[in-house]
Scaffold this motif. Structure first.
Motif, PDB file in Angstrom:
ATOM      1  N   MET A   1      56.812  11.985 -50.125  1.00 40.53           N
ATOM      2  CA  MET A   1      56.402  13.041 -51.049  1.00 40.53           C
ATOM      3  C   MET A   1      57.432  13.204 -52.167  1.00 40.53           C
ATOM      4  O   MET A   1      58.541  12.705 -52.064  1.00 40.53           O
ATOM      5  CB  MET A   1      56.263  14.335 -50.293  1.00 40.53           C
ATOM      6  CG  MET A   1      54.914  14.927 -50.487  1.00 40.53           C
ATOM      7  SD  MET A   1      54.488  15.915 -49.073  1.00 40.53           S
ATOM      8  CE  MET A   1      54.456  14.714 -47.786  1.00 40.53           C
ATOM      9  N   ASP A 147      55.697   5.894 -54.991  1.00 43.12           N
ATOM     10  CA  ASP A 147      55.200   5.317 -53.740  1.00 43.12           C
ATOM     11  C   ASP A 147      53.895   4.572 -53.945  1.00 43.12           C
ATOM     12  O   ASP A 147      53.687   3.496 -53.407  1.00 43.12           O
ATOM     13  CB  ASP A 147      54.970   6.430 -52.709  1.00 43.12           C
ATOM     14  CG  ASP A 147      56.275   6.790 -52.026  1.00 43.12           C
ATOM     15  OD1 ASP A 147      57.273   6.091 -52.290  1.00 43.12           O
ATOM     16  OD2 ASP A 147      56.287   7.766 -51.260  1.00 43.12           O
ATOM     17  N   LEU A 506      44.034  24.851 -49.977  1.00 41.22           N
ATOM     18  CA  LEU A 506      44.421  23.916 -48.928  1.00 41.22           C
ATOM     19  C   LEU A 506      43.815  22.528 -49.120  1.00 41.22           C
ATOM     20  O   LEU A 506      44.380  21.543 -48.667  1.00 41.22           O
ATOM     21  CB  LEU A 506      44.019  24.467 -47.562  1.00 41.22           C
ATOM     22  CG  LEU A 506      44.811  25.677 -47.094  1.00 41.22           C
ATOM     23  CD1 LEU A 506      44.268  26.205 -45.782  1.00 41.22           C
ATOM     24  CD2 LEU A 506      46.287  25.321 -46.931  1.00 41.22           C
ATOM     25  N   PHE A 507      42.682  22.450 -49.796  1.00 45.45           N
ATOM     26  CA  PHE A 507      41.992  21.158 -49.782  1.00 45.45           C
ATOM     27  C   PHE A 507      41.825  20.492 -51.132  1.00 45.45           C
ATOM     28  O   PHE A 507      41.463  19.322 -51.185  1.00 45.45           O
ATOM     29  CB  PHE A 507      40.643  21.292 -49.089  1.00 45.45           C
ATOM     30  CG  PHE A 507      40.786  21.703 -47.655  1.00 45.45           C
ATOM     31  CD1 PHE A 507      41.439  20.856 -46.765  1.00 45.45           C
ATOM     32  CD2 PHE A 507      40.348  22.922 -47.206  1.00 45.45           C
ATOM     33  CE1 PHE A 507      41.619  21.217 -45.443  1.00 45.45           C
ATOM     34  CE2 PHE A 507      40.517  23.303 -45.888  1.00 45.45           C
ATOM     35  CZ  PHE A 507      41.157  22.450 -45.001  1.00 45.45           C
ATOM     36  N   GLU A 535      50.509  18.369 -50.067  1.00 51.16           N
ATOM     37  CA  GLU A 535      49.816  17.504 -49.113  1.00 51.16           C
ATOM     38  C   GLU A 535      48.647  16.797 -49.799  1.00 51.16           C
ATOM     39  O   GLU A 535      47.823  17.443 -50.430  1.00 51.16           O
ATOM     40  CB  GLU A 535      49.258  18.344 -47.959  1.00 51.16           C
ATOM     41  CG  GLU A 535      50.276  19.091 -47.173  1.00 51.16           C
ATOM     42  CD  GLU A 535      51.005  18.210 -46.173  1.00 51.16           C
ATOM     43  OE1 GLU A 535      50.428  17.179 -45.750  1.00 51.16           O
ATOM     44  OE2 GLU A 535      52.148  18.535 -45.846  1.00 51.16           O
ATOM     45  N   ASP A 536      48.601  15.502 -49.694  1.00 47.98           N
ATOM     46  CA  ASP A 536      47.520  14.766 -50.343  1.00 47.98           C
ATOM     47  C   ASP A 536      47.301  13.457 -49.613  1.00 47.98           C
ATOM     48  O   ASP A 536      47.784  12.408 -50.032  1.00 47.98           O
ATOM     49  CB  ASP A 536      47.876  14.520 -51.808  1.00 47.98           C
ATOM     50  CG  ASP A 536      46.703  13.915 -52.571  1.00 47.98           C
ATOM     51  OD1 ASP A 536      45.670  13.622 -51.937  1.00 47.98           O
ATOM     52  OD2 ASP A 536      46.842  13.728 -53.778  1.00 47.98           O
ATOM     53  N   PRO A 537      46.588  13.525 -48.510  1.00 46.25           N
ATOM     54  CA  PRO A 537      46.447  12.334 -47.684  1.00 46.25           C
ATOM     55  C   PRO A 537      45.634  11.229 -48.344  1.00 46.25           C
ATOM     56  O   PRO A 537      45.663  10.098 -47.876  1.00 46.25           O
ATOM     57  CB  PRO A 537      45.749  12.851 -46.419  1.00 46.25           C
ATOM     58  CG  PRO A 537      45.141  14.144 -46.807  1.00 46.25           C
ATOM     59  CD  PRO A 537      45.961  14.703 -47.917  1.00 46.25           C
ATOM     60  N   PRO A 575      50.554   1.264 -47.535  1.00 48.60           N
ATOM     61  CA  PRO A 575      50.521   1.444 -46.088  1.00 48.60           C
ATOM     62  C   PRO A 575      49.228   0.983 -45.440  1.00 48.60           C
ATOM     63  O   PRO A 575      49.195   0.776 -44.245  1.00 48.60           O
ATOM     64  CB  PRO A 575      50.689   2.953 -45.922  1.00 48.60           C
ATOM     65  CG  PRO A 575      50.289   3.540 -47.235  1.00 48.60           C
ATOM     66  CD  PRO A 575      50.605   2.517 -48.256  1.00 48.60           C
ATOM     67  N   GLU A 576      48.206   0.807 -46.228  1.00 49.53           N
ATOM     68  CA  GLU A 576      46.930   0.474 -45.606  1.00 49.53           C
ATOM     69  C   GLU A 576      46.905  -0.958 -45.105  1.00 49.53           C
ATOM     70  O   GLU A 576      45.993  -1.349 -44.419  1.00 49.53           O
ATOM     71  CB  GLU A 576      45.802   0.654 -46.620  1.00 49.53           C
ATOM     72  CG  GLU A 576      45.838   1.943 -47.355  1.00 49.53           C
ATOM     73  CD  GLU A 576      44.983   2.976 -46.699  1.00 49.53           C
ATOM     74  OE1 GLU A 576      45.333   4.147 -46.788  1.00 49.53           O
ATOM     75  OE2 GLU A 576      43.993   2.603 -46.088  1.00 49.53           O
TER      76      GLU A 576
ATOM     77  N   GLY B  59      53.249  10.820 -45.661  1.00 49.03           N
ATOM     78  CA  GLY B  59      52.190  11.690 -45.180  1.00 49.03           C
ATOM     79  C   GLY B  59      50.826  11.271 -45.656  1.00 49.03           C
ATOM     80  O   GLY B  59      49.837  11.863 -45.311  1.00 49.03           O
ATOM     81  N   GLY B  60      50.726  10.239 -46.453  1.00 51.00           N
ATOM     82  CA  GLY B  60      49.411   9.817 -46.913  1.00 51.00           C
ATOM     83  C   GLY B  60      48.898   8.687 -46.055  1.00 51.00           C
ATOM     84  O   GLY B  60      49.584   8.191 -45.174  1.00 51.00           O
ATOM     85  N   GLY B  61      47.707   8.267 -46.321  1.00 49.09           N
ATOM     86  CA  GLY B  61      47.179   7.100 -45.651  1.00 49.09           C
ATOM     87  C   GLY B  61      46.718   7.403 -44.243  1.00 49.09           C
ATOM     88  O   GLY B  61      46.667   8.531 -43.813  1.00 49.09           O
ATOM     89  N   ARG B 240      47.451  18.959 -40.917  1.00 48.45           N
ATOM     90  CA  ARG B 240      46.087  18.811 -41.427  1.00 48.45           C
ATOM     91  C   ARG B 240      45.066  19.419 -40.484  1.00 48.45           C
ATOM     92  O   ARG B 240      44.113  20.053 -40.913  1.00 48.45           O
ATOM     93  CB  ARG B 240      45.775  17.331 -41.642  1.00 48.45           C
ATOM     94  CG  ARG B 240      45.878  16.957 -43.099  1.00 48.45           C
ATOM     95  CD  ARG B 240      45.559  15.519 -43.303  1.00 48.45           C
ATOM     96  NE  ARG B 240      46.772  14.715 -43.276  1.00 48.45           N
ATOM     97  CZ  ARG B 240      46.768  13.394 -43.107  1.00 48.45           C
ATOM     98  NH1 ARG B 240      45.635  12.765 -42.907  1.00 48.45           N
ATOM     99  NH2 ARG B 240      47.898  12.737 -43.115  1.00 48.45           N
ATOM    100  N   ILE B 243      45.393  23.361 -40.654  1.00 48.76           N
ATOM    101  CA  ILE B 243      44.827  24.092 -41.795  1.00 48.76           C
ATOM    102  C   ILE B 243      43.300  24.173 -41.699  1.00 48.76           C
ATOM    103  O   ILE B 243      42.714  25.184 -42.067  1.00 48.76           O
ATOM    104  CB  ILE B 243      45.264  23.538 -43.173  1.00 48.76           C
ATOM    105  CG1 ILE B 243      44.948  22.076 -43.313  1.00 48.76           C
ATOM    106  CG2 ILE B 243      46.727  23.806 -43.429  1.00 48.76           C
ATOM    107  CD1 ILE B 243      45.299  21.496 -44.680  1.00 48.76           C
TER     108      ILE B 243
END
Ligand code: HEM
Lengths: 577, 334
Positions: A1, A147, A506-507, A535-537, A575-576, B59-61, B240, B243
């Protein structure tokens, strides 16, 4: 992050995302003047840590209210607690433990929390307002440090600079279409677009916190305009909506008790059904419904029903069904046969089978005042111990038993006494118990003599002609609660606002994207990069998508020829894979 | 359902519940063996640090199963026992689901109207959410925790709280029963998952701390934790789930107030159950704040998630059974 300090969002200094260096450490501050101290104190109060500590304190402080009965929710429980724990109760009372939610310490916590909240939200709102109309920030010099970073090289058709500029035009258009705010940053030797989205996240956060203030204010102010009143109505009785006619009335601070909406209400009939014996849940009562007639001045009478979960709306008031029970009708005559008492008296249910307890007070007409303490059993049975009990809630074998006391009821000196309790301290028992006379025992329609030749007592049978068994032989009462609530709709509106704010906060992903095109020896190097704010997955996927979409939109002549976006030498990670 | 005896249906349902519990026990055992074997597998695979595999950056992916960077991991662990555990959990879930539906049919209403039914449905949702999440994230290291929870709570609730089907009491005849209680169960399921992740996060963080302090050439200790994402990834995943749970809980709070306003004539009265719902809400708000407060990320916020879920369990068990209040829906008395 990220740990970029130029964030676009104002956060308390100890927010995890704000840079540690941007605020001087509190301990190493130079000597502070009054203003300095005030500023320091304010910053402490509006820090994330304070908010957190106050939240946890609030959670802890709320707990005792569930362990000790509260005057607001369970006044009888409090009385009982005082009886059971005569030593402890006064101490707890000193600590406001019977009124936790209005206690000074609980109020202090939530008021501090909300001051902190306002102190936190106001500057952020101002800042956010400005941020909303500012440009996305300059494209970082080295995107490859981020990143999520992809590169591709595209072929040049003609002028390299023109190709690069056109590629960025395309990217800017695409980003704008997907809801980003974009700004072009073209400089010598490179073209780029900087895009940003997710302002809604901060908006949601601010709306959420502000809506909490709204809830608090609505409760506080609206509560002042709210009233509740209780009234017990026996079948056939009517009541007028005025202060005099309530058995208890709790007005909010700003309620004028003289200006209640004028209407009257009659309880015509109270219905209840019982699960018959032999079925699961046998004896259980349900489908309670109070049939009422209401009448507003100058209007026709209207029929209505009050049910559990379904209050009745009358002239802006809401009528709730709180309880019900039996109200045996009793007539007492003196030795000469003159009627000295005739009334249906509400008996309070003591158990699920409606064993009920009630008090009859005869203040006038007899040589001395008379108090009768009665038990009513709708379906009477005898326990092995010899004590009476009720085994079913409906009227199968109704029996009324009465102990009789003679003497001073203690009501003449103006002391308020509950109609449901009898204080026998100044009286002599003349029937039941150790009095030497048996307790009086009656079924509907029966009459017995009172002891000492005082007269007679009759348990009236109220059944309509032609009723079978004891159906309808004893009247029922409904305990109604009448409310006017001005706070409710506002509280609900703010609560829903908070919920929607929370969803956004939150989203909604808040992120920045950059596309940069740099003419190079073998073509034009195009870089894509994304940066999450919070947070941002899904950021990595979003960058992939951006690269892919952009690649597809480029004119055929400049389609990538060297690499696919994922096979990226310079990228820090994907990362994938 | 006409023609069927509700008592009989409930008996069948009960039988299925016990079957489900038995299968969950087997799943628990399989998952436990898996964890024990993972330490071996992990050593054999000679992976150096956990961070490379299974784990996301920043924290992603997505955390995906068994996809370490293929070059350096010699034998890709297949986790056969974990697979068996998942298959058994799914099987147990099917029995559990049918049992719950039958209970609903027997009662001719939604099967979450007293404590036994609430436990039945709540745990069904916990298992369902766990299984659903498995399709996206490899959280099988939580398997023994989740099935253990299911066995203890479902078995315990059935022993302690099972009651015959009886007609609903008047205050429960409301659409809000359907909405409010169901959403509360859903929130509970998500909090449970976050709780599990937070627990593993704490253990993992301890290990990482020890690892960092240990001399570089120290023999790595055998532990299943080497096959589990690192503490940061666990934390952001726990967050996650929490929340989403928090949103549902907020909704539960609002829906409960609307219902209370219809049933009791006030939307809020600090009744014991309301107090605890509020306490839990504030605790999780605290947890979310902690995650955004410097010095509170990591272990401290994980503790808040654990305390929050403990309060949820406390609210459901102790508060329902022993605390006096208006929410007398356990069905255990009268
Ligand atoms: C009634 C008390 C409060 C409650 C129930 C509460 C609740 C919450 C919740 C649920 C969130 C998560 C939603 C989001 O990220 O936007 C949040 C975030 C936040 N709250 Fe509060 N809050 C309270 C008071 C405060 C106070 C006093 C402050 C000021 C210090 C504050 C500052 C923040 C900030 C900065 C965030 C964003 C966190 C992030 O970046 O993820 N809150 N709050």
């Amino acid at each position: 992050m990220s740990n970029s300090p130029s964030d676009g969002v104002l956060r308390p200094s100890d927010h995890a995302d704000s840079s540690a260096a941007s605020e001087p450490d509190d301990i190493t501050q130079p000597r502070l003047g009054v203003i300095g101290w005030a500023r320091w104190g304010w910053r402490q109060l509006t820090s994330m840590r304070t908010a957190l500590v106050l939240l946890l304190l609030l959670a802890i402080a709320a707990v005792p209210g569930s362990l000790v009965p509260q005057r607001s929710a369970d006044p009888n429980g409090v009385t009982q607690y005082f009886t059971d724990n005569p030593d402890l109760a006064p101490v707890l009372d000193k600590l406001s433990l019977f009124d936790v939610y209005t206690s000074p310490w609980f109020s202090a916590i939530y008021l501090l929390l909300f001051i902190s909240l306002i102190g936190c939200v106001l500057p952020r709102t101002k800042h956010h307002w400005k941020a909303l109309r500012s440009q996305p920030p300059r494209t970082p010099a080295r995107l490859s440090r981020l990143d999520d970073h992809r590169t591709r090289t595209i072929a040049v058709a003609g002028d390299a600079d023109a190709t690069a500029a056109a590629a960025i035009d395309t990217a800017a258009a695409q980003l704008r279409k997907s809801g980003y705010r974009v700004a072009r940053y073209d400089a010598r030797g490179s073209y780029s677009v900087s895009a940003e989205r997710g302002y809604l996240r901060e908006t949601g956060n601010l709306v959420f916190h502000a809506a909490l203030v709204g809830v608090l204010i609505a409760v506080g102010v609206g509560g002042g305009f709210t009233y509740t009143g209780q009234r017990v109505l026996v079948e056939g009785q009517a009541f007028a909506n005025s202060l005099l006619d309530y058995s208890s009335f709790n007005p909010g601070r700003f309620v004028n008790g003289d200006t209640l909406s004028p209407y009257s209400m009659t309880l015509d009939q109270f219905d209840v059904t019982y699960v018959p014996p032999g079925q699961p849940g046998s004896g259980q009562a349900g489908d309670f419904v109070a049939h009422v007639t209401t009448q507003a001045p100058g209007a026709d009478p209207r029929d209505g029903e009050v049910r559990v979960n379904h209050p009745l709306d009358v002239q802006g008031d809401r009528v709730y069904l709180l309880g019900n029970g039996y109200a045996p009708t009793v007539t007492i005559r003196d030795a000469d046969g003159r009627e000295v008492f005739h009334d249906s008296v509400a008996f309070l249910p003591q158990d699920a089978n409606m064993t009920s307890l009630g008090v009859i007070k005869v203040a006038d007409g007899l040589p001395q005042q008379l108090g009768l303490l009665g038990f009513f059993y709708p379906t009477m049975d005898v326990l092995p111990s010899g004590a009476l009990t009720s085994t079913y809630g409906d009227l199968e074998y109704p029996v009324l038993t009465l102990r009789v006391y003679e003497g001073d009821l203690g009501i003449d000196d103006g002391t308020p006494r509950s109609v449901y309790t009898l204080d026998p301290s100044g009286m002599t028992q003349i029937a039941g118990g150790d009095s030497g006379n048996p307790a009086i025992q009656l079924m509907p329609g029966e009459t017995e003599d009172l002891p000492n030749g005082l007269g007679t007592i009759t348990f009236e049978n109220e059944a309509p002609a032609g009723a079978s068994g004891y159906d309808g032989s004893v009247k029922r009462f409904a305990s109604l609660s009448i409310h006017r609530d001005l706070a409710g709709p506002w509280v609900l509106a703010f609560a829903l606002l908070a919920l929607f704010g929370l969803l956004a906060a939150l989203f909604v992903p808040r992120r920045r994207m950059w596309v940069k095109a740099t003419p190079a020896a073998d073509g034009v190097r195009v870089e894509y990069a994304g940066l999450a704010r919070g947070e941002d997955p899904t950021l990595a996927a979003a960058v992939d998508q951006l690269a892919e979409k952009h690649g597809a939109a480029l004119p055929a002549s400049s389609r990538p020829h060297t690499s696919d976006p994922d096979a990226d030498a310079g990228a820090t990670s994907n990362p994938e894979k | 359902m006409p023609g069927t005896d509700p008592l009989l249906l409930d008996e069948i349902s009960l039988l299925l519940v016990w079957t489900a519990v038995a299968i969950y026990v087997l799943a628990f055992i399989a998952y436990a063996i898996d964890l024990a074997r993972r330490s071996d597998l992990a050593l054999k695979a000679k992976d150096e640090v956990v961070s490379r595999e299974l784990v996301t950056a920043g924290g992603g992916g997505v955390i995906s199963a068994g996809t370490g960077s293929s070059a350096s991991v010699a034998s890709k662990p297949r986790y056969l026992w974990a697979r068996l555990g998942t298959v058994l959990t799914a099987l147990g879930f099917v029995f559990h689901l049918v049992a719950t539906v039958l209970r609903g049919i027997a009662a001719e209403r939604v099967p979450w109207s007293n404590m036994y039914e609430f436990a039945l449905t709540g745990l069904l949702l916990i298992v369902a959410v766990y299984l659903a999440v498995l399709t996206r994230y490899d959280l099988r290291f939580l398997g023994s925790l989740m099935t253990g929870l299911a066995v203890l709570l479902l078995g315990g609730a059935t022993l302690a709280f099972h009651v015959e089907v009886v007609p609903l009491a008047d205050p429960l005849k409301s659409v809000w029963l359907v909405v409010h209680v169901f959403v509360a169960s859903l929130a509970t399921a998500l909090f449970a998952l976050a709780f599990g992740l937070s627990v593993v996060q704490l253990i993992q963080a301890r290990r990482e701390r020890k690892l960092a302090e240990a001399p570089a050439d120290a023999e790595p200790k055998r532990s299943f934790l080497r096959t589990v994402p690192n503490a940061d990834a666990l934390e952001s995943l726990a967050y996650r789930f929490a929340i989403v749970g928090f949103i549902f809980w907020t909704f539960t709070l609002i829906a409960g107030s609307i219902w209370a306003n219809d049933a009791w004539g006030r939307f809020w009265g600090f009744d014991t159950k309301e107090v605890w719902t509020f306490v839990i809400w504030v605790l999780y708000a605290g947890y979310i704040h902690a995650r955004a407060t410097r010095g509170w990320r990591g272990t401290r916020s994980a503790w808040l998630s654990i305390i929050g879920f403990t309060a949820v369990l406390f609210n459901f068990t102790i508060v329902n059974v022993f605390f006096k209040g208006l929410h007398a829906y356990s069905g255990l008395t009268t």
